[in-house]
Design a protein around this motif. Structure first.
Motif, short mmCIF file in Angstrom:
data_model
loop_
_atom_site.label_atom_id
_atom_site.label_comp_id
_atom_site.label_asym_id
_atom_site.label_seq_id
_atom_site.Cartn_x
_atom_site.Cartn_y
_atom_site.Cartn_z
N ARG A 40 0.84 -1.20 0.00
CA ARG A 40 0.00 0.00 0.00
C ARG A 40 0.88 1.26 0.00
NH1 ARG A 40 -5.45 -0.69 1.37
NH2 ARG A 40 -5.97 -2.80 2.11
N THR A 41 2.04 1.15 0.62
CA THR A 41 2.95 2.29 0.69
C THR A 41 3.66 2.53 -0.63
OG1 THR A 41 3.33 1.92 3.05
CG2 THR A 41 4.98 3.22 1.87
N TYR A 42 4.02 1.47 -1.34
CA TYR A 42 4.94 1.61 -2.47
C TYR A 42 4.35 1.28 -3.84
CZ TYR A 42 8.45 1.91 1.19
OH TYR A 42 9.18 2.31 2.28
N TRP A 43 3.03 1.09 -3.94
CA TRP A 43 2.48 0.67 -5.23
C TRP A 43 2.47 1.79 -6.27
CZ3 TRP A 43 -1.68 2.85 -7.70
CH2 TRP A 43 -2.47 3.73 -6.95
N ARG A 44 2.33 3.04 -5.86
CA ARG A 44 2.12 4.13 -6.83
C ARG A 44 3.30 4.31 -7.79
NH1 ARG A 44 -0.03 9.18 -3.84
NH2 ARG A 44 2.08 9.96 -4.09
N PRO A 45 4.55 4.27 -7.32
CA PRO A 45 5.65 4.33 -8.29
C PRO A 45 5.60 3.19 -9.30
CG PRO A 45 6.46 4.76 -6.08
CD PRO A 45 5.05 4.30 -5.93
N LEU A 46 5.10 2.02 -8.88
CA LEU A 46 4.98 0.90 -9.81
C LEU A 46 3.98 1.21 -10.91
CD1 LEU A 46 4.90 -2.00 -7.19
CD2 LEU A 46 6.83 -1.33 -8.62
N TYR A 47 2.88 1.83 -10.55
CA TYR A 47 1.86 2.18 -11.55
C TYR A 47 2.40 3.21 -12.53
CZ TYR A 47 -2.46 3.86 -13.65
OH TYR A 47 -3.43 4.23 -14.55
N VAL A 48 3.06 4.24 -12.02
CA VAL A 48 3.64 5.26 -12.89
C VAL A 48 4.64 4.62 -13.85
CG1 VAL A 48 5.06 7.34 -12.95
CG2 VAL A 48 3.25 7.13 -11.24
N PHE A 49 5.45 3.70 -13.34
CA PHE A 49 6.43 2.99 -14.18
C PHE A 49 5.73 2.25 -15.31
CE2 PHE A 49 8.45 -1.14 -15.02
CZ PHE A 49 9.67 -0.73 -15.52
N MET A 50 4.66 1.53 -15.00
CA MET A 50 3.99 0.73 -16.01
C MET A 50 3.29 1.59 -17.06
SD MET A 50 2.66 -2.41 -13.65
CE MET A 50 3.87 -3.51 -12.86
N ARG A 51 2.74 2.72 -16.63
CA ARG A 51 2.13 3.63 -17.60
C ARG A 51 3.18 4.21 -18.53
NH1 ARG A 51 -1.15 4.95 -19.92
NH2 ARG A 51 -2.34 6.78 -19.27
N ARG A 52 4.35 4.55 -17.99
CA ARG A 52 5.41 5.10 -18.83
C ARG A 52 6.02 4.03 -19.72
NH1 ARG A 52 4.32 9.21 -20.35
NH2 ARG A 52 6.41 9.39 -21.21
N GLN A 53 5.80 2.76 -19.40
CA GLN A 53 6.24 1.68 -20.29
C GLN A 53 5.32 1.54 -21.49
OE1 GLN A 53 8.78 -0.20 -20.55
NE2 GLN A 53 9.77 -0.51 -18.59
N GLY A 54 4.22 2.28 -21.50
CA GLY A 54 3.33 2.26 -22.64
C GLY A 54 2.02 1.55 -22.41
N LEU A 55 1.79 0.99 -21.24
CA LEU A 55 0.53 0.33 -20.96
C LEU A 55 -0.59 1.35 -20.84
CD1 LEU A 55 2.54 -1.97 -20.23
CD2 LEU A 55 0.92 -2.65 -18.44
N GLU A 56 -1.76 1.02 -21.39
CA GLU A 56 -2.93 1.86 -21.18
C GLU A 56 -3.33 1.79 -19.71
OE1 GLU A 56 -4.25 3.85 -23.36
OE2 GLU A 56 -2.91 3.21 -24.97
N ALA A 57 -4.16 2.75 -19.29
CA ALA A 57 -4.50 2.86 -17.86
C ALA A 57 -5.08 1.57 -17.31
CB ALA A 57 -5.48 4.02 -17.65
N GLU A 58 -6.03 0.96 -18.03
CA GLU A 58 -6.64 -0.27 -17.53
C GLU A 58 -5.63 -1.40 -17.45
OE1 GLU A 58 -10.43 -3.26 -18.42
OE2 GLU A 58 -10.10 -1.48 -19.67
N ALA A 59 -4.79 -1.53 -18.46
CA ALA A 59 -3.76 -2.57 -18.45
C ALA A 59 -2.76 -2.34 -17.33
CB ALA A 59 -3.05 -2.61 -19.80
N ALA A 60 -2.40 -1.07 -17.07
CA ALA A 60 -1.46 -0.77 -15.98
C ALA A 60 -2.08 -1.10 -14.63
CB ALA A 60 -1.05 0.70 -16.04
N ARG A 61 -3.38 -0.80 -14.46
CA ARG A 61 -4.05 -1.16 -13.21
C ARG A 61 -4.00 -2.67 -12.99
NH1 ARG A 61 -7.77 2.93 -14.83
NH2 ARG A 61 -9.20 1.38 -15.71
N ASP A 62 -4.31 -3.42 -14.05
CA ASP A 62 -4.27 -4.88 -13.94
C ASP A 62 -2.86 -5.36 -13.63
OD1 ASP A 62 -6.96 -5.08 -14.42
OD2 ASP A 62 -6.75 -5.57 -16.55
#
Length: 240
Positions: A40-62
């Protein structure tokens, strides 16, 4: 109001991450609680990383939820220790590996076994990811650094809220948050302080804030000897 010297006291904060990790090995329930706290503390940088890798928002959430669930299911605590490196680096490597192999896995199988997804504020994370134009690794590092500063500020607020430190925290935010702060004279008059009182109040708040930031950094590296280098790196990232 007068700006009395703040009362010193312990910050209302749970055990350090490494203490939490070590103690969590005592039972499956403790491991689950510790992992949820960490993720819960560290998930947000992971999401930003995945979005910048080119994943769409829904795919990054998954992808984030899938990664977190894999970490929960595969007891990564057993492989994690401060002696093996920085928590920041471990999670970034885990995210890279997860993206490389994500097409080889079945979401249905991965989400079986009764492990519920964590409720996460993807709306805030998406705003951050949309505004960040940096490369994936740089975006991860910037959001990690921002999260460290944010958690330190939350801890400082908790000290004011508990009465451990005296004075208006709203005044602290005026000078600590991004944006143009008021002049010292305007702020002093608004809060019934003299200029020396205001400067002393803000100085003490800044000193304590730096201490809390350093504690947050120490909490994710091998020990105090690595904290200065990590802190310097995070500050460099924020200045990009």
């Amino acid at each position: 109001m007068s700006a009395d010297p703040p009362e010193e006291g312990p910050s209302a904060f749970p055990p350090t991450r490494w203490t939490l990790i070590r103690s969590a090995r005592s039972s499956p329930e403790a491991r689950r609680a510790a992992l949820e706290s960490l993720l819960r503390t560290y998930w947000r940088p992971l999401y930003v990383f995945m979005r910048r890798q080119g994943l769409e928002a829904e795919a990054a959430r998954d992808a984030v939820q899938d990664l977190l669930l894999r970490l929960l299911e595969h007891d990564f605590l057993e492989r994690l220790s401060p002696e093996k490196g920085r928590l920041r680096g471990y999670l970034l490597t885990a995210a890279r590996n997860h993206l490389v192999h994500r097409h080889e896995r079945s979401n249905a199988a991965r989400r079986g076994g009764g492990v519920a997804a964590l409720p996460l504020d993807f709306e805030l994370a998406e705003r951050i990811a949309s505004e960040d134009a940096q490369a994936p690794d740089e975006a991860f590092e910037r959001e990690w650094a921002s999260s460290v500063m944010e958690r330190a500020l939350e801890r400082l607020k908790a000290e004011f809220d508990s009465g451990a430190r005296k004075g208006p925290f709203a005044l602290v935010l005026q000078f600590f948050r991004p944006g143009e702060p008021p002049s010292y004279r305007e702020a002093a008059e608004a809060h019934g302080m003299s200029l020396p009182q205001l400067k002393t109040f803000l100085h003490r708040a800044r000193v304590r804030y730096r201490e809390l930031v350093r504690e947050e950094v120490v909490d994710t590296v091998g020990g105090p000897e690595e904290a200065e280098a990590e802190l310097a790196e995070l500050l460099r990232v924020l200045k990009r």
